[in-house]
Every structure is written in structure tokens, then in C-alpha cells.
Enzyme design. Structure first.
Site, short mmCIF file in Angstrom:
data_model
loop_
_atom_site.label_atom_id
_atom_site.label_comp_id
_atom_site.label_asym_id
_atom_site.label_seq_id
_atom_site.Cartn_x
_atom_site.Cartn_y
_atom_site.Cartn_z
N TRP A 1 0.91 -1.26 -0.15
CA TRP A 1 -0.07 -0.02 0.00
C TRP A 1 0.76 1.15 0.08
CZ3 TRP A 1 -2.12 2.58 5.06
CH2 TRP A 1 -3.10 3.52 4.51
N ASP B 1 -0.69 -5.38 9.52
CA ASP B 1 -1.58 -4.44 8.84
C ASP B 1 -2.79 -5.18 8.56
OD1 ASP B 1 -3.09 -2.24 8.08
OD2 ASP B 1 -1.62 -1.55 6.44
N LYS C 1 -13.16 -1.48 5.23
CA LYS C 1 -13.87 -2.38 4.29
C LYS C 1 -14.62 -3.37 4.73
CE LYS C 1 -10.43 -0.91 1.46
NZ LYS C 1 -9.61 0.21 2.27
#
Length: 414
Positions: free
Chosen positions: A142, A223, A259
């Protein structure tokens, strides 16, 4: 010149380029082409390309709206306790010995980005780095990871992860690198649904990675932005984190509900630091509180209250799990459909099995930046230059158009 000092004009401040993803979205919105397709944004869309408010979120919001005791007072600095404790159980397991022994310091954050920032800031202040302050992150990752670590004085350096030849995991180069890094290195790992590749280690491979962490004394910076969203199963997607905790790898976990609960704009997240003892956990939490206080004073209440209701109410929790399966199921269905179109119907050159082997919201197509650009400029299909597509942007109305143009660009006919 008079003796007065002129105000700062900021002439030396360089103009920064716009964020690539948000720039892509803006270009998509400005495009008048009727069959345009947005495969850039990392947000779920239903089969009609509309944002989906989870039914369970609507129910929880209704409960909050009708609660006469609800107020808008400050939350504690470290967040809503009913949220952070339930969030810890969700990622670490309700029966986690680390939780039972009081070894987990949990703090509410501004979604996963805030958790990454607070975790990185904590390491920058208190972790005993072996040499220079460095965080090792996957190549690719990311894109925000680089800026997050840089902003707290930690250099972000990459380790091998993705193999463009197989469009899969570069497992042996990854393992070799972890073995050769200095002892006690801080290493960022994607807990599941790796962003941007969609390529995850198998459980056996995770076990071997864990072996190296224990041998070298590395610190795991997890993460976790897609728990439940990857496979449709909350426990399955938390397996790697729980295995590392079970085997006593020192670690922290950044957790996002953007999400898996569709709460993108509410910024609901948490940071969990697993310490070796309750006494150590108390010290860690005291410093996390100081750091959070200096930056945001108190986290926002609304989203945390919604997630807290869902996690702590058995009926709402079961409904949430069904909603997650709906989202993950649609993504998996799009993978299967795209794979079928490319391999069986269009007979697109190359091997496209990676489309179904990858997991989560994103897929690495394996096409070049030039081909990605051609799709955007000539077919009005918006995707990042590295060939990453958001599977959530595909639906029954546009998947054939995308597949046909992907086929054309691979053949050099677009």
C-alpha cells in the site's frame, strides 16, 4: 527596503503531485463515456456499481438514533472501551491467552491509517532498533506505508514479495531476505488480502515466516485492513496474526473497519500492541495515550459505537458475518467470471489462473504500465499504472467489456 519583516510567502514550498488513486477517481468522474469503468478505488460496490451500506450497519445506526441516553461527550483518549476490547477479540480470538493475561494494549485510531501511524510513531519513540531506524515493507505494498513511516523518522525499505514471472509470491527470496536482515528488524506484514497484489502466503508458508521471526527476534508490524473481506470468514482471515501471537512473536496489529463494515468515511480502527506481560502492556498503553492525546485528543464516537453494537450483540454479529459473506462472495464470483471469460471464451494469451488464486479486493493483472495506460486512454477503463484492479469495480454489466479490452491490450490490438 523598510525595516518591517514581510510575512512568509511559502515560495520555497514545492507543489506536491495529487494522490494517484484520488486523481484516477477524479478523471473517471469527469469522463462522459457511457461504458467507463473505475477499477482504481479500494471500496466495495454492489452489482449496480453503487456503494453498499451494510444492512447490519443500518440496524445499528437505527438503534443509536433511538437511544435517549446518547450524547456527544468526548470519548476517553484511548477510545470507546466496549469497541476496543471487542475489536481485540475479533482479531486475536475471543479465547486469546494474550487478552486473558492482560497483555494487549488496545487504542482506538483514525481507521487503519491512524493505526499504522500510531504504531509507527510508537516504534519510532520506544523500539530499540538494531542500527538505523528502518521498517521493512513488502515490494509492492500500500503506497501510504512509505509516507507513514517516513513522517515519523523511520526509513521504509522493501523486501521481495511479488514475483512478476509467476504473478504470485516470491517466497524463497522473501524468506532469504528475512533471514539476512539484522536481528530484531521491524517488518510490516499484511495479515490477509495483500494490497495491492492479492497474493497471500499459505498457512505452511506463514509457519516458515514465523520460524524466521522467532530465530532472528524480528518484530511483526501487522496491517489488517480486510479481515472477513478476503475469504468471507473472519477467523480464517485472522489466522496468521493468531498464529504469530500463539508462538509468542513480538508484534502489534493495525485494524480497520473501513472495508469489512463499509464504514469508509467514519474512520473506525484500532491499534493492538501485544506485550510480554500485563505490566509491560500497561506501560505501552500509557505512552500510546500520550501520543494519541497530542494528535487527536479523542477519537470520533459515531463509527466506534456502530461497530461496538455489532461486535457485542450476538444477533447483529451473526448478521454482519452474513453481510461480509455477501461482499466476499460477489468478489469471488467476479474473479471466477473474469477467469472464465479470459481463458475459455476469449482465449486470451498467457496464464490467467492468478485471477482466481489471488484473494481480497485487489488483483494484480500482470500487465505492463503501458498496457494499463492504454486501457485508461483508449477504453476508458481506470486502473493504477502497476496493473492493479479493484475486483469490486467489476459487475455483471461491465465485466465483459473489461475482459474484451484486456484481451485486446494483451494482444496489442487496442
Amino acid at each position: 527596503m523598510s525595516g518591517t519583516v514581510s510575512a512568509e510567502t511559502w515560495q520555497e514550498v514545492p507543489l506536491a503531485p495529487p494522490d494517484s488513486i484520488f486523481k484516477l477517481t477524479a478523471a473517471y468522474k469527469d469522463d462522459a463515456f457511457p461504458q467507463k469503468v473505475n477499477l482504481g478505488v479500494g471500496a466495495y460496490r454492489d452489482d449496480d456499481n453503487k456503494p453498499w451500506v451494510l444492512p447490519v450497519v443500518k440496524k445499528a445506526t437505527e438503534v443509536l438514533l433511538n437511544d435517549p441516553a446518547l450524547d456527544h461527550e468526548y470519548l476517553p483518549i484511548t477510545g470507546l472501551p466496549s469497541f476496543t476490547s471487542a475489536a481485540a477479540k475479533l482479531i486475536l480470538g475471543a479465547d486469546s491467552p494474550a487478552i486473558a493475561e492482560g497483555r494487549v494494549s488496545s487504542v482506538q485510531t483514525i481507521s487503519g491509517t491512524g493505526a499504522n501511524h500510531l504504531g509507527a510513531l510508537f516504534l519510532s519513540r520506544f523500539y530499540h532498533f538494531n542500527g538505523e531506524k528502518k521498517a521493512h515493507i513488502s515490494d509492492p505494498t500500500w503506497i501510504n506505508h512509505f509516507a507513514i513511516f517516513r513522517n515519523v523518522g523511520i526509513e521504509a525499505v522493501t523486501y521481495p514479495y511479488y514475483d512478476p514471472q509467476t504473478i504470485g509470491l516470491a517466497f524463497h527470496p522473501l524468506l532469504d531476505t528475512l533471514n539476512t536482515l539484522p536481528d530484531r528488524s521491524a517488518i510490516l506484514l499484511h495479515a490477509c488480502a495483500h494490497n495491492p497484489t492479492g497474493v497471500d502466503p499459505t498457512r505452511e508458508q506463514w509457519g516458515q515466516i514465523c520460524d524466521v521471526f522467532l530465530k532472528k527476534g524480528h518484530y511483526a508490524f501487522f496491517d489488517c485492513a480486510y479481515q472477513g473481506f478476503a475469504s468471507g470468514d473472519l477467523d480464517n482471515d485472522a489466522w496468521a496474526v493468531r498464529e504469530f501471537v500463539r508462538r509468542n512473536v513480538p508484534l502489534l496489529v493495525c485494524q480497520s473497519f473501513a472495508k469489512n463494515a463499509g464504514l469508509y468515511g467514519e474512520r473506525v480502527g484500532a491499534l493492538h500492541v501485544v506485550a510480554p506481560s500485563k505490566e509491560a502492556a500497561d506501560r505501552v498503553k500509557s505512552q500510546l495515550s500520550v501520543l494519541a492525546r497530542s494528535e487527536i485528543s479523542n477519537p470520533p464516537a459515531h463509527g466506534a459505537r456502530i461497530v461496538s453494537l455489532i461486535l457485542n450483540n450476538p444477533d447483529l454479529f451473526e448478521e454482519w458475518k452474513r453481510d461480509i459473506k455477501t461482499m466476499a462472495g460477489r468478489i469471488i464470483q467476479m474473479r471466477d467470471e473474469l477467469h472464465k471469460l479470459l481463458t475459455e471464451e476469449l482465449k486470451t494469451p498467457g496464464n490467467w489462473d492468478h485471477i482466481v488464486n489471488q484473494i481480497g479486493m485487489f488483483s494484480f493483472t500482470g500487465i505492463s504500465p503501458e498496457k494499463s495506460q492504454a486501457l485508461t486512454e483508449k477504453a476508458h477503463i481506470y486502473l493504477t499504472q502497476n496493473g492493479r484492479i479493484s475486483m469490486a469495480g467489476l459487475n455483471s454489466h461491465n465485466i465483459r467489456y473489461f475482459a474484451e479490452n484486456l484481451d485486446k491490450v494483451v494482444r496489442g490490438q487496442l
